[in-house]
Design an enzyme around this catalytic site. Structure first.
Site, PDB file in Angstrom:
ATOM      1  N   CYS A 111       0.353   1.388   7.516  1.00 44.96           N
ATOM      2  CA  CYS A 111      -0.250   1.834   6.254  1.00 44.96           C
ATOM      3  C   CYS A 111      -1.520   2.638   6.495  1.00 44.96           C
ATOM      4  O   CYS A 111      -1.775   3.616   5.805  1.00 44.96           O
ATOM      5  CB  CYS A 111      -0.533   0.632   5.353  1.00 44.96           C
ATOM      6  SG  CYS A 111       0.972  -0.083   4.649  1.00 44.96           S
TER       7      CYS A 111
ATOM      8  N   GLU B  47       0.831  -1.202   0.000  1.00 47.12           N
ATOM      9  CA  GLU B  47       0.000   0.000   0.000  1.00 47.12           C
ATOM     10  C   GLU B  47       0.868   1.255   0.000  1.00 47.12           C
ATOM     11  O   GLU B  47       0.649   2.187  -0.769  1.00 47.12           O
ATOM     12  CB  GLU B  47      -0.920   0.026   1.231  1.00 47.12           C
ATOM     13  CG  GLU B  47      -1.861  -1.154   1.313  1.00 47.12           C
ATOM     14  CD  GLU B  47      -1.296  -2.324   2.110  1.00 47.12           C
ATOM     15  OE1 GLU B  47      -0.091  -2.640   1.961  1.00 47.12           O
ATOM     16  OE2 GLU B  47      -2.059  -2.918   2.884  1.00 47.12           O
TER      17      GLU B  47
HETATM   18 ZN    ZN Z   1       1.343  -2.006   5.739  1.00 44.03          ZN
END
Ligand code: ZN
Length: 132
Positions: free
Chosen positions: A93, A54
């Site tokens: 993330c 990501e």
């Molecule tokens: Zn991550």
């Protein structure tokens, strides 16, 4: 860009993951509001500097000047698996993404033999986020 196309881009990106340590190979496809796609994969190393699929996609897009993001698709599985696990963004993330997206940003986890999709908002995954 249609979601099914973004899923295919994320699956293809997963094949480039460097994940011999964890044996967990993740691909992503970040789609901008203008319809551009940025792929990502996890890139691990022996230290603690590994980066997830990501954030790879976000860093690529942000470094190209993109600012308006619509959604991201995430797919994950071990190296040889044909069936994808239900793979959601990690805490790093989630915190990274929340800084650069609007509240309507979506995260799609794609998994299973038939590309089952679960849809989340960034607020679902990171309620009461720290932002500045
Ligand atoms: Zn991550």
């Amino acid at each position: 860009m249609e979601l099914k196309d973004a899923i295919q881009i994320a699956k293809k990106a997963r094949l480039n993951a460097r994940a011999s340590g964890s044996n967990y190979y993740v691909g992503s496809c970040l789609v901008t509001k203008s319809g551009k796609a940025y792929s990502g994969c996890n890139i691990e190393n022996c230290g603690i500097q590994s980066i997830c699929a990501e954030r790879t996609a976000f860093v690529k897009a942000l470094s190209e000047g993109e600012n308006d993001f619509s959604y991201i698709v995430v797919v994950g599985a071990d190296k040889d698996a044909n069936v994808l696990d239900n793979c959601l963004p990690c805490g790093y993330c989630r915190q990274f993404m929340v800084q650069y997206v609007d509240d309507d940003f979506k995260i799609y986890a794609c998994f299973g033999e038939n590309d089952t999709i679960e849809e989340y908002s960034i607020c679902d995954l990171l309620p009461n986020a720290f932002k500045f």
